[in-house]
Design a protein around this motif. Sequence first.
Motif, PDB file in Angstrom:
ATOM      1  N   LEU A 119     -11.195 -41.230  29.157  1.00  0.00           N
ATOM      2  CA  LEU A 119     -11.603 -39.862  28.784  1.00  0.00           C
ATOM      3  C   LEU A 119     -11.454 -38.901  29.955  1.00  0.00           C
ATOM      4  O   LEU A 119     -11.140 -37.728  29.770  1.00  0.00           O
ATOM      5  CB  LEU A 119     -13.036 -39.879  28.278  1.00  0.00           C
ATOM      6  N   ILE A 120     -11.642 -39.390  31.184  1.00  0.00           N
ATOM      7  CA  ILE A 120     -11.420 -38.545  32.354  1.00  0.00           C
ATOM      8  C   ILE A 120      -9.940 -38.169  32.456  1.00  0.00           C
ATOM      9  O   ILE A 120      -9.593 -37.032  32.796  1.00  0.00           O
ATOM     10  CB  ILE A 120     -11.902 -39.263  33.628  1.00  0.00           C
ATOM     11  N   ALA A 121      -9.049 -39.120  32.150  1.00  0.00           N
ATOM     12  CA  ALA A 121      -7.609 -38.834  32.153  1.00  0.00           C
ATOM     13  C   ALA A 121      -7.271 -37.759  31.121  1.00  0.00           C
ATOM     14  O   ALA A 121      -6.470 -36.847  31.388  1.00  0.00           O
ATOM     15  CB  ALA A 121      -6.823 -40.114  31.861  1.00  0.00           C
ATOM     16  N   ILE A 122      -7.874 -37.852  29.950  1.00  0.00           N
ATOM     17  CA  ILE A 122      -7.656 -36.831  28.914  1.00  0.00           C
ATOM     18  C   ILE A 122      -8.160 -35.467  29.386  1.00  0.00           C
ATOM     19  O   ILE A 122      -7.517 -34.429  29.160  1.00  0.00           O
ATOM     20  CB  ILE A 122      -8.356 -37.255  27.603  1.00  0.00           C
ATOM     21  N   ALA A 123      -9.305 -35.471  30.062  1.00  0.00           N
ATOM     22  CA  ALA A 123      -9.850 -34.209  30.576  1.00  0.00           C
ATOM     23  C   ALA A 123      -8.905 -33.578  31.594  1.00  0.00           C
ATOM     24  O   ALA A 123      -8.666 -32.359  31.570  1.00  0.00           O
ATOM     25  CB  ALA A 123     -11.227 -34.461  31.204  1.00  0.00           C
ATOM     26  N   PHE A 124      -8.347 -34.390  32.500  1.00  0.00           N
ATOM     27  CA  PHE A 124      -7.406 -33.864  33.486  1.00  0.00           C
ATOM     28  C   PHE A 124      -6.157 -33.290  32.818  1.00  0.00           C
ATOM     29  O   PHE A 124      -5.609 -32.278  33.259  1.00  0.00           O
ATOM     30  CB  PHE A 124      -6.990 -34.963  34.464  1.00  0.00           C
ATOM     31  N   ALA A 125      -5.703 -33.946  31.749  1.00  0.00           N
ATOM     32  CA  ALA A 125      -4.457 -33.535  31.098  1.00  0.00           C
ATOM     33  C   ALA A 125      -4.622 -32.256  30.283  1.00  0.00           C
ATOM     34  O   ALA A 125      -3.769 -31.360  30.338  1.00  0.00           O
ATOM     35  CB  ALA A 125      -3.942 -34.670  30.210  1.00  0.00           C
ATOM     36  N   SER A 181      -3.800 -44.249  29.643  1.00  0.00           N
ATOM     37  CA  SER A 181      -4.095 -43.312  30.740  1.00  0.00           C
ATOM     38  C   SER A 181      -2.872 -43.097  31.622  1.00  0.00           C
ATOM     39  O   SER A 181      -2.595 -41.976  32.056  1.00  0.00           O
ATOM     40  CB  SER A 181      -5.256 -43.839  31.583  1.00  0.00           C
ATOM     41  N   THR A 182      -2.152 -44.192  31.894  1.00  0.00           N
ATOM     42  CA  THR A 182      -0.924 -44.078  32.690  1.00  0.00           C
ATOM     43  C   THR A 182       0.105 -43.210  31.981  1.00  0.00           C
ATOM     44  O   THR A 182       0.765 -42.357  32.602  1.00  0.00           O
ATOM     45  CB  THR A 182      -0.331 -45.474  32.960  1.00  0.00           C
ATOM     46  N   ALA A 183       0.256 -43.422  30.664  1.00  0.00           N
ATOM     47  CA  ALA A 183       1.203 -42.612  29.885  1.00  0.00           C
ATOM     48  C   ALA A 183       0.808 -41.141  29.904  1.00  0.00           C
ATOM     49  O   ALA A 183       1.663 -40.249  30.038  1.00  0.00           O
ATOM     50  CB  ALA A 183       1.258 -43.126  28.446  1.00  0.00           C
ATOM     51  N   ILE A 184      -0.487 -40.874  29.773  1.00  0.00           N
ATOM     52  CA  ILE A 184      -0.973 -39.484  29.825  1.00  0.00           C
ATOM     53  C   ILE A 184      -0.694 -38.883  31.198  1.00  0.00           C
ATOM     54  O   ILE A 184      -0.267 -37.722  31.315  1.00  0.00           O
ATOM     55  CB  ILE A 184      -2.489 -39.446  29.514  1.00  0.00           C
ATOM     56  N   ASP A 193      -4.114 -37.593  40.180  1.00  0.00           N
ATOM     57  CA  ASP A 193      -5.542 -37.455  39.908  1.00  0.00           C
ATOM     58  C   ASP A 193      -6.105 -38.717  39.270  1.00  0.00           C
ATOM     59  O   ASP A 193      -7.193 -39.191  39.627  1.00  0.00           O
ATOM     60  CB  ASP A 193      -5.793 -36.258  38.980  1.00  0.00           C
ATOM     61  N   ILE A 194      -5.338 -39.290  38.329  1.00  0.00           N
ATOM     62  CA  ILE A 194      -5.817 -40.469  37.610  1.00  0.00           C
ATOM     63  C   ILE A 194      -5.836 -41.701  38.500  1.00  0.00           C
ATOM     64  O   ILE A 194      -6.720 -42.554  38.379  1.00  0.00           O
ATOM     65  CB  ILE A 194      -4.931 -40.716  36.364  1.00  0.00           C
ATOM     66  N   SER A 195      -4.861 -41.805  39.401  1.00  0.00           N
ATOM     67  CA  SER A 195      -4.765 -42.998  40.247  1.00  0.00           C
ATOM     68  C   SER A 195      -6.018 -43.200  41.089  1.00  0.00           C
ATOM     69  O   SER A 195      -6.409 -44.332  41.383  1.00  0.00           O
ATOM     70  CB  SER A 195      -3.540 -42.905  41.160  1.00  0.00           C
ATOM     71  N   TYR A 196      -6.669 -42.108  41.491  1.00  0.00           N
ATOM     72  CA  TYR A 196      -7.910 -42.229  42.265  1.00  0.00           C
ATOM     73  C   TYR A 196      -8.975 -42.973  41.476  1.00  0.00           C
ATOM     74  O   TYR A 196      -9.667 -43.852  42.009  1.00  0.00           O
ATOM     75  CB  TYR A 196      -8.422 -40.842  42.651  1.00  0.00           C
ATOM     76  N   TRP A 197      -9.107 -42.646  40.196  1.00  0.00           N
ATOM     77  CA  TRP A 197     -10.162 -43.254  39.381  1.00  0.00           C
ATOM     78  C   TRP A 197      -9.873 -44.733  39.124  1.00  0.00           C
ATOM     79  O   TRP A 197     -10.803 -45.533  39.014  1.00  0.00           O
ATOM     80  CB  TRP A 197     -10.285 -42.503  38.056  1.00  0.00           C
ATOM     81  N   TYR A 198      -8.579 -45.081  39.025  1.00  0.00           N
ATOM     82  CA  TYR A 198      -8.265 -46.485  38.762  1.00  0.00           C
ATOM     83  C   TYR A 198      -8.282 -47.329  40.025  1.00  0.00           C
ATOM     84  O   TYR A 198      -8.460 -48.550  39.955  1.00  0.00           O
ATOM     85  CB  TYR A 198      -6.917 -46.599  38.038  1.00  0.00           C
ATOM     86  N   THR A 323      -8.501 -49.927  52.369  1.00  0.00           N
ATOM     87  CA  THR A 323      -8.325 -50.749  51.181  1.00  0.00           C
ATOM     88  C   THR A 323      -9.323 -50.275  50.130  1.00  0.00           C
ATOM     89  O   THR A 323     -10.517 -50.137  50.440  1.00  0.00           O
ATOM     90  CB  THR A 323      -8.585 -52.233  51.495  1.00  0.00           C
ATOM     91  N   PRO A 324      -8.881 -50.008  48.886  1.00  0.00           N
ATOM     92  CA  PRO A 324      -9.824 -49.536  47.860  1.00  0.00           C
ATOM     93  C   PRO A 324     -10.985 -50.503  47.690  1.00  0.00           C
ATOM     94  O   PRO A 324     -10.799 -51.722  47.679  1.00  0.00           O
ATOM     95  CB  PRO A 324      -8.958 -49.477  46.591  1.00  0.00           C
ATOM     96  N   VAL A 325     -12.183 -49.956  47.570  1.00  0.00           N
ATOM     97  CA  VAL A 325     -13.369 -50.795  47.459  1.00  0.00           C
ATOM     98  C   VAL A 325     -13.326 -51.642  46.196  1.00  0.00           C
ATOM     99  O   VAL A 325     -13.873 -52.757  46.150  1.00  0.00           O
ATOM    100  CB  VAL A 325     -14.640 -49.921  47.507  1.00  0.00           C
ATOM    101  N   GLY A 326     -12.627 -51.153  45.166  1.00  0.00           N
ATOM    102  CA  GLY A 326     -12.482 -51.936  43.945  1.00  0.00           C
ATOM    103  C   GLY A 326     -11.712 -53.229  44.170  1.00  0.00           C
ATOM    104  O   GLY A 326     -11.986 -54.245  43.526  1.00  0.00           O
TER     105      GLY A 326
END
Length: 348
Positions: A119-125, A181-184, A193-198, A323-326
């Motif tokens: 939903l965050i990806a949709i919001a950015f788009a 999300s990647t397609a969006i 923007d989306i890559s940060y969240w993932y 290194t991403p904490v995830g």
Amino acid sequence: MSHREKKHTEFVENRIHSNRLFGSLILLGGSILLLFSVIASIHFGAADLSYQSVWNALFHFDSENSSHVIIRELRLPRAIAAVIVGAALAASGAIMQGMTRNPLADPSIMGVTSGSSFLIAIAFAFLPAISYSGLISFSFIGAGLGAALVFGISSLSKGGVTPVKLALAGSAIASLLSALSTAIGIKFNVSKDISYWYAGGVSGVQMQQLMYVLPFVAGGLILALLISRSISILSLGEEIAKGLGQNTRLIKLLGTIVVLFLTGAAVSIAGMIGFVGLVIPHITRFIVGVDYRWIIPCSAILGGILLIVADIVGRMVNAPFETPVGAVTALIGVPFFLYLARKEGRGL
């Protein structure tokens, strides 16, 4: 109190055993360790700052001193964010495991975090000028969407819902939402923007963002503590809970609200960070027993410690790059998940 009610009370207290000594030690010692972890997080970084500088920046701030500005504007919000996110994910994982009696339950595995990120990806788009408060709202809605999809698909399977089926459905939904999300991101040119969240991380978090989400996290944790005894009874089985007069639908509704608030807030700050809500409740349950009046607060403390230590490790393992904490939490969580999945595989 009637004789029957006394017997019911004794039965519940015997089943919901706890180790209050270890629980108290975790709350006290864990809080002290958490404080030292925050100080260490502020100290370590691309430019190592002395502990004296940390102390002065916190209590004798000088806006003309660059070290003080770095600590106040960058490192302190980052450390606080790690504590908040770790506590929120660990507490929500504990509640999910207690409500569903599913040892594999976790916000990342059950599709909650992937729904938020989608939903965050949709919001950015479609809403590029959206405010941060609006982004939090999308995160909450997405958390509910992801959870609903996972439980809906699992309930349609032959043989009913089992822990492993929920985990498989969660993995499938997470992969689907990630692909969408990647397609969006590619279609609407918001991939960065989306890559940060993932990737998942707390770098770049600002104090203003924390002020937005702190009421949701604080409210979620308080509500979690208020229903903790009911979660303990529910974890014994729905039939037992109903037999003791518990309104299981209301408790599940309140528990779901808590999970959506905590997970939605965590994702809106740090993106997708997995396995904190899986590993920490199991460790806590092993130490303090199965009483959720102890599991939830102790999980919150240990979750905050885990994430802030993981963030420090992520900064040090490949310095000066981060290194991403995830990725750090996945190194711990994936083997733990595989162990639990193998243990629960008989119910497939």
